[in-house]
Design a protein around this motif. Structure first.
Motif, PDB file in Angstrom:
ATOM      1  N   ALA A 151       0.835  -1.198   0.000  1.00  0.00           N
ATOM      2  CA  ALA A 151       0.000   0.000   0.000  1.00  0.00           C
ATOM      3  C   ALA A 151       0.871   1.249   0.000  1.00  0.00           C
ATOM      4  O   ALA A 151       1.829   1.345   0.763  1.00  0.00           O
ATOM      5  CB  ALA A 151      -0.914  -0.004   1.233  1.00  0.00           C
ATOM      6  N   SER A 155       0.504   5.178   0.765  1.00  0.00           N
ATOM      7  CA  SER A 155      -0.455   6.064   1.430  1.00  0.00           C
ATOM      8  C   SER A 155       0.258   7.308   1.946  1.00  0.00           C
ATOM      9  O   SER A 155       1.483   7.334   2.087  1.00  0.00           O
ATOM     10  CB  SER A 155      -1.132   5.334   2.589  1.00  0.00           C
ATOM     11  OG  SER A 155      -0.174   4.900   3.534  1.00  0.00           O
ATOM     12  N   GLU A 180      -0.963  -4.010   3.512  1.00  0.00           N
ATOM     13  CA  GLU A 180      -2.392  -3.826   3.734  1.00  0.00           C
ATOM     14  C   GLU A 180      -3.084  -5.183   3.780  1.00  0.00           C
ATOM     15  O   GLU A 180      -2.798  -6.060   2.956  1.00  0.00           O
ATOM     16  CB  GLU A 180      -3.022  -2.975   2.624  1.00  0.00           C
ATOM     17  CG  GLU A 180      -4.509  -2.726   2.842  1.00  0.00           C
ATOM     18  CD  GLU A 180      -5.132  -1.884   1.747  1.00  0.00           C
ATOM     19  OE1 GLU A 180      -6.195  -1.297   1.981  1.00  0.00           O
ATOM     20  OE2 GLU A 180      -4.549  -1.809   0.647  1.00  0.00           O
ATOM     21  N   ILE A 190      -6.257   8.997   6.266  1.00  0.00           N
ATOM     22  CA  ILE A 190      -5.124   8.495   5.476  1.00  0.00           C
ATOM     23  C   ILE A 190      -5.591   8.349   4.037  1.00  0.00           C
ATOM     24  O   ILE A 190      -6.652   7.786   3.765  1.00  0.00           O
ATOM     25  CB  ILE A 190      -4.632   7.134   6.021  1.00  0.00           C
ATOM     26  CG1 ILE A 190      -4.026   7.303   7.420  1.00  0.00           C
ATOM     27  CG2 ILE A 190      -3.604   6.516   5.078  1.00  0.00           C
ATOM     28  CD1 ILE A 190      -3.617   6.002   8.070  1.00  0.00           C
ATOM     29  N   ARG A 245      -5.203   6.648   0.536  1.00  0.00           N
ATOM     30  CA  ARG A 245      -4.610   5.493  -0.157  1.00  0.00           C
ATOM     31  C   ARG A 245      -4.436   5.838  -1.624  1.00  0.00           C
ATOM     32  O   ARG A 245      -5.389   6.143  -2.326  1.00  0.00           O
ATOM     33  CB  ARG A 245      -5.531   4.272  -0.008  1.00  0.00           C
ATOM     34  CG  ARG A 245      -5.354   3.545   1.291  1.00  0.00           C
ATOM     35  CD  ARG A 245      -4.084   2.698   1.316  1.00  0.00           C
ATOM     36  NE  ARG A 245      -4.299   1.441   0.598  1.00  0.00           N
ATOM     37  CZ  ARG A 245      -3.789   1.179  -0.579  1.00  0.00           C
ATOM     38  NH1 ARG A 245      -3.015   2.043  -1.183  1.00  0.00           N
ATOM     39  NH2 ARG A 245      -4.025   0.034  -1.178  1.00  0.00           N
ATOM     40  N   GLN A 246      -3.192   5.806  -2.060  1.00  0.00           N
ATOM     41  CA  GLN A 246      -2.920   6.251  -3.427  1.00  0.00           C
ATOM     42  C   GLN A 246      -3.331   5.217  -4.469  1.00  0.00           C
ATOM     43  O   GLN A 246      -3.932   5.543  -5.482  1.00  0.00           O
ATOM     44  CB  GLN A 246      -1.433   6.578  -3.586  1.00  0.00           C
ATOM     45  CG  GLN A 246      -1.126   7.196  -4.926  1.00  0.00           C
ATOM     46  CD  GLN A 246       0.345   7.473  -5.093  1.00  0.00           C
ATOM     47  OE1 GLN A 246       1.169   6.701  -4.631  1.00  0.00           O
ATOM     48  NE2 GLN A 246       0.686   8.562  -5.719  1.00  0.00           N
ATOM     49  N   SER A 283      -5.342   2.371  -4.095  1.00  0.00           N
ATOM     50  CA  SER A 283      -6.346   1.504  -3.489  1.00  0.00           C
ATOM     51  C   SER A 283      -7.108   0.711  -4.538  1.00  0.00           C
ATOM     52  O   SER A 283      -7.200   1.121  -5.705  1.00  0.00           O
ATOM     53  CB  SER A 283      -7.332   2.358  -2.676  1.00  0.00           C
ATOM     54  OG  SER A 283      -8.461   1.607  -2.301  1.00  0.00           O
ATOM     55  N   ASN A 342      -5.975   7.823  -4.599  1.00  0.00           N
ATOM     56  CA  ASN A 342      -6.204   8.930  -3.658  1.00  0.00           C
ATOM     57  C   ASN A 342      -7.579   8.853  -2.990  1.00  0.00           C
ATOM     58  O   ASN A 342      -8.338   9.816  -2.954  1.00  0.00           O
ATOM     59  CB  ASN A 342      -6.038  10.272  -4.372  1.00  0.00           C
ATOM     60  CG  ASN A 342      -4.638  10.448  -4.918  1.00  0.00           C
ATOM     61  OD1 ASN A 342      -3.673   9.944  -4.354  1.00  0.00           O
ATOM     62  ND2 ASN A 342      -4.523  11.156  -6.027  1.00  0.00           N
TER      63      ASN A 342
END
Length: 805
Positions: A517, A519, A533, A587, A589-590, A592, A597
């Motif tokens: 992950a 982030s 993750e 947070i 998550r770029q 995901s 984002n």
């Protein structure tokens, strides 16, 4: 002349039966253990060397440090292979491999699911030497949906049919593959093992131009003799050229800005022949070895052979007075020093030859047991190289053990020995004492080593991991149930033997799904952090018995939990929070599964638990409410077999065409440390044999000492000395030698085992009692060895001994 030497040597062997048996036994055991260890070491060092171009092949690995999070992975991005081949002339070829794992395979009405599948580029067999039995390695995988299989798999699937042209179906993937080639097998000493190699052209992801996702193992064939370090030094330019633009697009900052913030990112090259023993990266294709174990075992092999030779030297020089008059007479009647040296060398060679025959038998008998313990497939057959090596070892031992005694015995002056003026040399006694000290220095060191390994393994078994590994039952292939997975779970929860159940493919031990992950904190887009993750459901934390440090667990009562996140304590610290202040934070998550984002709100902090090997420290972990397929049950232990029978029956009602398979979490955990456990067992065996050989030498020396002091013992007993006093007199010198050995063994063992323990992030402390226990054990072993012969001498009739003298 040689015939005469052998005849005299045989007579002396028969005359001195006790010393001959001790020498032969020690040499036979020493050579047997030494050769088995050498077979093991040779096997470990031979990994991947079967490849024709082994010395010119390297693997590309990805290494990075992002906001303190370290990454070292064996798989890299899809376009790395083509970029290296196109941009660097020293790269002759490049190929890729992607793991597909165990897939269900059908042929006609037969189904199989126990074979490993990998996708590889069409040129894979041009780089790796895997000889074809049928088909052509250069063209077999040029077309999509083609596959090359091993000979064993072809026999299992097709029987006596010709496999070429047959079609295998992967029903769960809705794909068919035509068999275009058959290889013999992947050698045991390879760093990967697959049964099927399918065309990479079948994978759409293989054509991806993304430099942000890593899932391909990439190998390069370099020009012969080329130094891979030179190419490695050029790789930063590749990062700037290809990764830089995508980092700019993804993170909104340039690669230079990313690096100036203290981050690192790049590639390293690993020589193929060093992967098995020296790679410490994540996601290895097979369980790697450990170079340290190979070095340690190699040293043990040398030491145990030295100890066997030392026994021979000690006994030969100690019993020199028995041969002194023989040497004197031979010199008087014309024998030269060279002739005497040849005579004594022939005697040692005869002993070694007999020991060699016994050693050959011992190896044949014990090698299967060693293979079972070490999980190896070592072979001591009638191979020319092996036999030549074995004979060479015998010659080496013959020279090493016999050269000093031969020169020592041949150096006696005839006038001195014939007058009966030969006395034991203090120098010779000092040499023998030093050799005994060396023997027990090694023995004590091995005892300490085995104790430390056992204590570390016990620590691993009993450590509080932060989760409960007992009574956890996993069904890894529950995806076969498809939409009935939840139905099966619900049905089983009605069984009173089931405590709880969770749906997730993520497990803290054994084979598990893995998800990297990227982030960052809200408003800090330039501070991306790399973490692991887990995709879980609301029952995951309670099923594993994990504890919350703050906040709450996921709950179906909160619809907003679909974008909620639970982090571990290490992640909270990495983000700059404590357990309490983390709750409520956001947070981003770029990358995901739900898109780029995506904001997640932290609802809780779970207490740290070990989700990696204890070799590794606990790192940051994120949990999201996004369960994957995979069932895990917390069960009661009262009726495990009955419960498994019920589960299997319930499973069969869904007609999955897949067998009901299960694993227990504690078994998966133990398998993680199987290599260390096997190493510990092997070390125990070597320690026992080393001590045994040392004790044989000690037994021989005390036997000789008792014989030399027969008259003294008789006089002491006549004057009133008790048997205990005589035993103490004979034993004290040897006890002193063992104590001196301990003085040298303690600090060196502390340093060596301290180095070994450093490979574990979680480890024991080396305690004083380990050294005391090892020293007392060695002392007790020595006393038992010495006392047997000492009591025999002490209980002898003094009248008989004095009359004899």
């Amino acid at each position: 002349m040689l015939k005469n030497y052998i005849k005299i040597a045989w007579r002396n062997l028969i005359k001195h039966k006790t010393f001959s048996v001790i020498n032969i036994s020690g040499l036979a055991i020493g050579m047997s253990v030494c050769f088995i260890i050498l077979l093991y070491v040779q096997n470990e060092l031979s990994y991947d060397r079967f490849n024709k171009n082994a010395d010119s092949i390297v693997r590309v690995a990805f290494q990075a440090e992002i906001n303190g999070g370290k990454i070292f992975e064996t798989n890299v991005m899809p376009p790395v292979a083509s970029a290296l081949k196109n941009d660097y002339a020293e790269v002759q070829d490049a190929t890729r491999l992607q793991i597909a794992g165990i897939r269900k395979v059908t042929y006609k009405e037969k189904s199989f699911k126990d074979d490993q599948l990998a996708f590889v580029d069409a040129n894979f067999f041009n780089i790796f030497t895997l000889p074809f039995i049928a088909g052509d390695g250069k063209t077999a995988l040029l077309e999509p949906n083609t596959v090359v299989v091993t000979k064993a798999l072809a026999q299992k699937y097709f029987g006596n049919e010709n496999p070429i042209g047959k079609t295998l179906t992967l029903p769960n993937d809705n794909a068919q593959f035509k068999v275009t080639g058959i290889i013999d097998k992947v050698p045991v000493n390879a760093h990967f093992h697959f049964d099927m190699f399918a065309s990479m052209g079948s994978l759409p992801s293989a054509k991806s131009d993304s430099w942000m996702a890593s899932n391909f193992f990439t190998y390069l064939l370099l020009k012969p003799g080329y130094d891979y370090k030179k190419l490695e030094s050029k790789l930063p330019s590749m990062v700037r050229k290809y990764m830089g633009p995508q980092i700019q697009q993804s993170m909104g900052i340039s690669l230079e800005q990313f690096i100036t913030k203290g981050n690192k990112m790049g590639f390293v090259l690993q020589p193929l022949t060093s992967i098995h023993l020296h790679s410490h990266a994540n996601y290895e294709l097979d369980v790697p070895g450990n170079a340290m174990y190979v070095y340690v075992f190699g040293v043990i092999a040398v030491f145990i052979l030295l100890i066997a030779c030392i026994n021979f030297i000690n006994l030969s020089t100690a019993s020199a007075t028995k041969r002194a008059k023989e040497v004197g007479v031979r010199k008087v009647i014309g024998s030269g020093r060279t002739q005497l040296i040849k005579q004594f060398l022939v005697e040692s060679a005869l002993l070694v030859f007999i020991a060699l025959i016994i050693s050959f038998i011992l190896i044949q008998l014990t090698l299967p047991v060693f293979n079972s313990i070490s999980d190896k497939n070592l072979n001591f057959g009638f191979n020319i190289k092996i036999i030549a090596s074995f004979i060479g070892l015998g010659i080496l031992v013959s020279v090493a053990a016999g050269i000093y005694p031969a020169f020592f015995l041949a150096s006696f002056k005839p006038i001195t020995v014939l007058k009966g003026q030969l006395k034991s040399s203090n120098k010779a006694f000092g040499v023998r004492s030093g050799l005994v000290v060396f023997q027990f220095f090694i023995s004590v060191g091995l005892i300490i080593g085995t104790v430390v390994v056992q204590q570390q393994m016990q620590y691993i078994q009993n450590k509080n991991l932060g989760y409960d590994k007992e009574q956890i039952l996993s069904i890894p292939n529950s995806y076969a149930l498809r939409e009935n997975e939840q139905v099966f779970k619900t049905d089983m929860l009605r069984d009173p033997r089931i405590i709880s159940a969770t749906v997730s493919s993520y497990k803290p031990a054994g084979p598990s799904s893995g998800s990297n992950a990227l982030s960052f904190l809200e408003g800090h887009e330039n501070q991306i952090m790399k973490t692991q993750e887990y995709h879980v459901d609301e029952e995951y934390i309670p099923t594993f018995g994990m504890k919350m440090a703050s906040g709450r667990n996921f709950s179906t009562a909160f619809t907003t939990d679909s974008t909620a996140m639970i982090i571990n304590e290490t992640a909270a610290k990495a983000y700059g929070w404590n357990n309490l202040t983390a709750v409520g934070k956001t947070i981003i998550r770029q990358n995901s599964d739900r898109g780029d984002n995506v904001p997640y709100h932290v609802i809780g902090v779970v207490k740290d638990f070990n989700f990696q090997s204890l070799h590794e420290p606990i790192t940051s972990l994120l949990m999201t409410l996004h369960p994957d397929q995979g069932l895990i049950f917390k069960v009661k232990t009262a009726d495990i077999q009955g419960l498994l029978s019920t589960m299997k029956k319930q499973w069969s009602e869904f007609n999955t065409d897949e067998p009901f398979t299960y694993t227990f979490m504690d078994d998966l955990y133990n398998k993680t440390y199987a290599a260390e456990q096997k190493t510990g067992a092997v070390l125990n065996i070597f320690a026992v044999f080393t001590i045994l050989v040392a004790c044989l030498g000690l037994f021989g020396l005390i036997t000789y000492t008792a014989e030399q002091r027969t008259k003294e013992i008789g006089i002491r007993k006549v004057l009133g000395a008790s048997a205990t006093q005589v035993v103490q007199m004979l034993s004290k010198d040897f006890v002193k030698l063992v104590l001196v050995a301990c003085v040298f063994a303690f600090p060196s063992s502390y340093w060596i085992m301290g180095k070994w323990l450093q490979s574990f992030a979680f480890r024991i402390n080396i305690s004083w009692w380990m050294f005391v226990g090892a020293g007392l054990s060695a002392l007790l072993i020595a006393l038992i060895t010495v006392s047997f012969q000492a009591f025999k001498a002490a209980l002898a009739n003094p009248v008989k001994s004095l009359r004899t003298e």
